[in-house]
Write a protein that holds these residues in place. Structure first.
Motif, short mmCIF file in Angstrom:
data_model
loop_
_atom_site.label_atom_id
_atom_site.label_comp_id
_atom_site.label_asym_id
_atom_site.label_seq_id
_atom_site.Cartn_x
_atom_site.Cartn_y
_atom_site.Cartn_z
N ASP A 1 0.78 -1.24 0.00
CA ASP A 1 0.00 0.00 0.00
C ASP A 1 0.82 1.30 0.00
O ASP A 1 0.24 2.36 -0.16
CB ASP A 1 -1.04 0.01 1.13
N ALA A 2 2.09 1.24 0.17
CA ALA A 2 2.85 2.51 0.15
C ALA A 2 4.33 2.24 -0.11
O ALA A 2 4.81 1.13 0.07
CB ALA A 2 2.68 3.24 1.46
N ASP A 3 5.01 3.30 -0.53
CA ASP A 3 6.46 3.20 -0.69
C ASP A 3 7.13 3.88 0.50
O ASP A 3 6.71 4.95 0.91
CB ASP A 3 6.91 3.93 -1.97
N GLN A 4 8.14 3.26 1.01
CA GLN A 4 8.91 3.87 2.10
C GLN A 4 10.27 4.23 1.57
O GLN A 4 10.95 3.39 0.98
CB GLN A 4 9.12 2.83 3.21
N ARG A 5 10.68 5.48 1.81
CA ARG A 5 12.02 5.88 1.41
C ARG A 5 12.83 6.21 2.64
O ARG A 5 12.33 6.86 3.56
CB ARG A 5 11.97 7.12 0.51
N GLN A 6 14.06 5.77 2.66
CA GLN A 6 14.95 6.08 3.78
C GLN A 6 16.33 6.37 3.26
O GLN A 6 16.67 5.95 2.16
CB GLN A 6 15.05 4.86 4.72
N GLU A 7 17.10 7.07 4.08
CA GLU A 7 18.51 7.23 3.74
C GLU A 7 19.33 6.47 4.76
O GLU A 7 19.16 6.67 5.97
CB GLU A 7 18.88 8.71 3.77
N ILE A 8 20.19 5.61 4.29
CA ILE A 8 21.01 4.79 5.18
C ILE A 8 22.45 5.29 5.04
O ILE A 8 22.91 5.52 3.93
CB ILE A 8 20.98 3.31 4.73
N MET A 9 23.13 5.46 6.16
CA MET A 9 24.54 5.84 6.08
C MET A 9 25.37 4.58 5.87
O MET A 9 25.33 3.67 6.68
CB MET A 9 24.94 6.54 7.39
N ILE A 10 26.08 4.55 4.77
CA ILE A 10 26.92 3.39 4.47
C ILE A 10 28.37 3.78 4.76
O ILE A 10 28.86 4.79 4.22
CB ILE A 10 26.79 2.98 2.99
N SER A 11 29.04 3.01 5.60
CA SER A 11 30.48 3.26 5.78
C SER A 11 31.26 1.96 5.92
O SER A 11 32.47 1.96 5.74
CB SER A 11 30.71 4.17 6.99
N ASP A 12 30.57 0.87 6.21
CA ASP A 12 31.25 -0.42 6.35
C ASP A 12 31.06 -1.26 5.10
O ASP A 12 30.25 -0.92 4.24
CB ASP A 12 30.67 -1.18 7.55
N THR A 13 31.79 -2.38 5.07
CA THR A 13 31.62 -3.26 3.91
C THR A 13 30.30 -4.02 3.98
O THR A 13 29.76 -4.44 2.97
CB THR A 13 32.78 -4.26 3.81
N LEU A 14 29.78 -4.18 5.21
CA LEU A 14 28.48 -4.85 5.36
C LEU A 14 27.58 -3.98 6.23
O LEU A 14 27.95 -3.59 7.34
CB LEU A 14 28.67 -6.23 6.02
N THR A 15 26.41 -3.64 5.73
CA THR A 15 25.44 -2.87 6.50
C THR A 15 24.14 -3.67 6.52
O THR A 15 23.65 -4.08 5.47
CB THR A 15 25.18 -1.49 5.85
N ARG A 16 23.62 -3.90 7.71
CA ARG A 16 22.34 -4.63 7.81
C ARG A 16 21.24 -3.62 8.09
O ARG A 16 21.38 -2.79 8.99
CB ARG A 16 22.39 -5.66 8.95
N VAL A 17 20.17 -3.67 7.33
CA VAL A 17 19.06 -2.76 7.58
C VAL A 17 17.78 -3.56 7.80
O VAL A 17 17.65 -4.70 7.34
CB VAL A 17 18.85 -1.73 6.44
N GLU A 18 16.88 -2.91 8.48
CA GLU A 18 15.65 -3.59 8.86
C GLU A 18 14.49 -2.62 8.73
O GLU A 18 14.61 -1.45 9.12
CB GLU A 18 15.80 -4.04 10.32
N PHE A 19 13.41 -3.05 8.13
CA PHE A 19 12.21 -2.21 8.02
C PHE A 19 11.05 -2.99 8.62
O PHE A 19 10.95 -4.19 8.42
CB PHE A 19 11.82 -1.95 6.56
N VAL A 20 10.15 -2.29 9.30
CA VAL A 20 8.89 -2.91 9.69
C VAL A 20 7.79 -2.12 9.01
O VAL A 20 7.73 -0.89 9.13
CB VAL A 20 8.71 -2.94 11.21
N THR A 21 6.97 -2.82 8.23
CA THR A 21 5.92 -2.13 7.47
C THR A 21 4.58 -2.80 7.75
O THR A 21 4.53 -4.02 7.93
CB THR A 21 6.19 -2.23 5.96
N PRO A 22 3.50 -2.01 7.78
CA PRO A 22 2.19 -2.62 8.02
C PRO A 22 1.77 -3.55 6.87
O PRO A 22 1.13 -4.57 7.10
CB PRO A 22 1.24 -1.44 8.14
N ALA A 23 2.17 -3.19 5.63
CA ALA A 23 1.73 -4.01 4.49
C ALA A 23 2.88 -4.89 4.02
O ALA A 23 4.06 -4.65 4.33
CB ALA A 23 1.25 -3.11 3.37
N LYS A 24 2.54 -5.87 3.23
CA LYS A 24 3.52 -6.84 2.75
C LYS A 24 4.50 -6.19 1.77
O LYS A 24 4.08 -5.47 0.87
CB LYS A 24 2.75 -7.96 2.05
#
Ligand SMILES: [Zn+2]
Length: 679
Positions: A481-504
């Protein structure tokens, strides 16, 4: 600064990206032209009589030197020194070397050295004339300041007042403020003056029609050849608009005049308060709607503030960003994005051995340096804007301008201005983008989607194998039902990100609008002409038995390749993994391409054409640029236009006119991941 630092040795004809200007002024002097200050710049009073058609020139130059023991200078080889006086007494100059001279002065007080010089400006079409050297002809004379057509003080900056005389049917214009002019039955004469110490005058003369527009206290003029004189008003209106635009965003225009001068040569050059543009280029729409803005802006970046070349040339990238790119952005975000993507594609086509850090860029000597010094640098300014925000970026530029106008500035000065307005240290930013060649690489690692209280949790790994880069990475997560936009700061070789959204979640896309300068992956880069033309290991194959066709094809390869072409026979290349430039007649094309392993031909637009250039990849990934033409004549008609389509995947021509061009469609790339079946 020596001119060789700032000017290309060779310049491609009809360059769309115009090349920079040589130096301008160092300090903000005031008072009389001849104020006697110790160690002050040489002050010239010059009188020039010129006959453009024959190239005959006579120059009287009175040079006041103060605070020096001697005066060393260079002089163009085609000029003879008829006489020299020191404070009105005859004198002999000492020759130091090739066209280098020195005059010993009795003391470091103020002295006037008088020169009478005579010669013939080299006639175009003869051997000693290159595109960027002084030249004459019935359609105009070109006398760039760096060519030492007056004694060129190697110490650098001068002030001058110059009177130029030509026949009544001709007009002359020079860098500097137009002080006065006069036309009689026999003669036209005009006087120009530069009171801020700056570069030697550049002089242009020819059978020009002059059109003038006065605006905001500035004098804007075109000096056009008769056949394009009808374009003058449009050009003046456009120049006026650009000057207003940059005055508003940067600061006051630093000169009294701006002239657009039509060149008999296929160039686009910027000088203080004027631009010199090929007469064949002036009618082309991109010149007025884009390149002119770039040239106007060089009055701020490159001339108003000159470049301290010892730390690299910041002016081309900044001008590209604020002119070419800003005009694209005016048309909408889609245009701006496609310009960024084009820059990334060009960079992806650049072989590692031709890459260089931005700090090492001085001037455009070939297309490879343009990919770095114009495009990559403009992209870095785009990222800087995103990093510190538009207001801090705009304030930083105004601050930089007001501090360094009529002076010289280095990268460190720009950095200091932006740090001040951003209110924080930006050393990491400038260091990583200026001192390193290459670019970050990005890819997606493992991901998972699970149902949690309140919706769905999406986890994903972002991989950056090249260490040491730090940047903001926009991430788009699309859900039912929607698009989520975020800005993630990347500085390492591996960055793990996590989103929780109401819709699939439906998909995740890193850097969806191409805001980060990075090396594109293979599936994000459909081949373009530059994948072959920039690569020094590329091989040229000419598949024709027609000797006339072969000869034209060899010339085309020389003009098209950014490096010296290497010719080979097709039979030697069955499994070669080098890029190939393949030039052939249209008739037995299919059979020829089978030999290259290109059975699957790309789909060209369904338009009748008599010549084409298009790219493909062999099974081993090597790019191939195929150029076909019905005959030698059609092939010859590509000599001029084709080198300008390096950023395209295909171009179709008839009689040298491009009918259609474009890029092969893009894959979604490795930064896109479908998440629909991940639960
Ligand atoms: Zn430029």
């Amino acid at each position: 600064m020596s001119p060789s630092n700032c000017w290309p040795n060779s310049h491609r004809a009809l360059s769309k990206l115009l090349i920079p200007i040589v130096a301008a002024a160092l300090c903000c002097a005031s008072g009389s032209l001849f104020a006697q200050v110790s160690n002050s710049p040489a002050e010239h009073v010059i009188e020039v009589s010129l006959t453009p058609a024959s190239g005959q020139i006579e120059i009287i130059d009175q040079v006041r030197i103060t605070g020096r023991e001697n005066y060393a200078f260079r002089l163009a080889p085609w000029l003879d020194i008829e006489s020299v006086t020191l404070d009105d007494r005859q004198l002999k100059v000492e020759r130091l070397g090739d066209h280098q001279y020195v005059v010993a002065l009795p003391d470091s007080k103020s002295h006037v050295i008088g020169f009478v010089l005579r010669g013939v400006v080299p006639v175009r079409g003869t051997q000693q004339v290159t595109t960027l050297s002084s030249s004459s002809g019935s359609d105009g004379v070109y006398l760039p300041g760096y060519d030492a057509w007056i004694p060129l003080d190697e110490a650098g900056l001068i002030r001058y007042r110059m009177l130029v005389k030509v026949a009544a049917g001709e007009r002359a214009v020079a860098s500097g403020k137009l002080i006065s002019e006069q036309t009689t039955n026999k003669q036209y004469q005009a006087t120009f003056e530069v009171t801020h110490p700056g570069e030697a005058p550049s002089l242009f003369a020819g059978p020009y029609r002059v059109t003038e527009r006065l605006s905001q206290g500035l004098r804007l003029r075109t000096y056009f050849h008769a056949e394009i004189a009808g374009l003058a008003d449009d050009y003046l209106a456009a120049a006026d608009g650009y000057i207003r635009r940059y005055q508003e965003s940067i600061g006051e225009y630093p000169y009294a005049d701006f002239h657009i001068v039509s060149a008999p040569l296929p160039v686009g050059l910027g000088f203080p308060n004027l631009t010199y543009v090929g007469r064949q280029v002036i009618p082309l729409p991109f010149m007025r709607t884009r390149s002119l803005a770039h040239e106007v802006l060089h009055n701020w970046w490159g001339n108003g503030v000159t470049v301290d070349y010892s730390s690299g040339n910041w002016a081309e990238g900044l001008t590209t960003y604020m002119a070419d790119y800003a005009l694209a952005r005016d048309k909408g975000e889609a245009e701006a994005r496609s310009m960024r993507v084009k820059w990334l594609r060009d960079f992806a086509a650049l072989p590692a051995q031709r890459d260089q850090p931005l700090r090492d860029f001085r001037s455009k000597q070939h297309q490879a340096s343009q990919v770095i010094g114009y495009n990559k640098l403009a992209f870095v300014f785009h990222m800087l804007t995103n990093e510190i925000g538009q207001p801090a970026f705009a304030d930083g530029l105004q601050r930089f301008w007001s501090k360094h106008v009529y002076g010289q500035a280095a990268w460190a000065d720009l950095q200091a201005a932006f740090e001040r307005t951003a209110g924080r240290d930006l050393d990491w930013f400038f260091r990583q983008w200026l001192q390193r060649s290459g670019a970050p690489r990005l890819s997606l690692g493992a991901h998972s989607v699970e149902q949690v209280a309140g919706g769905y949790r999406t986890r994903i790994e972002i991989l950056q194998p090249v260490t040491g880069y730090r940047f903001k990475l926009p991430v788009l997560l699309a859900t039912a039902d929607a698009d989520q936009r975020q800005e993630i700061m990347i500085s390492d070789t591996l960055t793990r990100v996590e989103f929780v959204t109401p819709a699939k979640p439906r998909y995740i896309h890193l850097d969806p609008d191409s805001d980060v300068f990075r090396r594109l992956q293979r599936d994000e880069t459909p081949p373009i002409l530059r994948d072959v033309t920039l690569n020094p290991s590329a091989i040229t194959v000419i598949a024709s038995t027609d000797t006339g066709f072969v000869e034209v094809a060899r010339n085309l390869a020389v003009g098209l390749m950014d490096v010296e072409p290497r010719f080979e026979a097709l039979t030697a290349l069955q499994n070669a993994d080098q890029p190939i430039l393949f030039i052939t007649t249209s008739n037995n094309l299919a059979q020829q391409l089978t030999q290259l392993g290109l059975e699957q031909l790309p789909e060209l637009p369904d338009i009748a054409h008599s010549a084409a250039a298009w790219t493909a990849r062999r099974a081993n990934g090597a790019p191939v640029l195929v150029v076909t033409a019905e005959n030698a004549l059609e092939l010859r008609s590509l000599l001029r236009p084709l080198p300008h389509y390096g950023g395209q995947s295909y171009v179709l021509f008839t009689a040298g006119r491009a009918l259609s061009r474009g890029l092969w469609p893009l894959g979604r790339g490795t930064l896109y991941r479908d998440l629909q079946d991940s639960l």
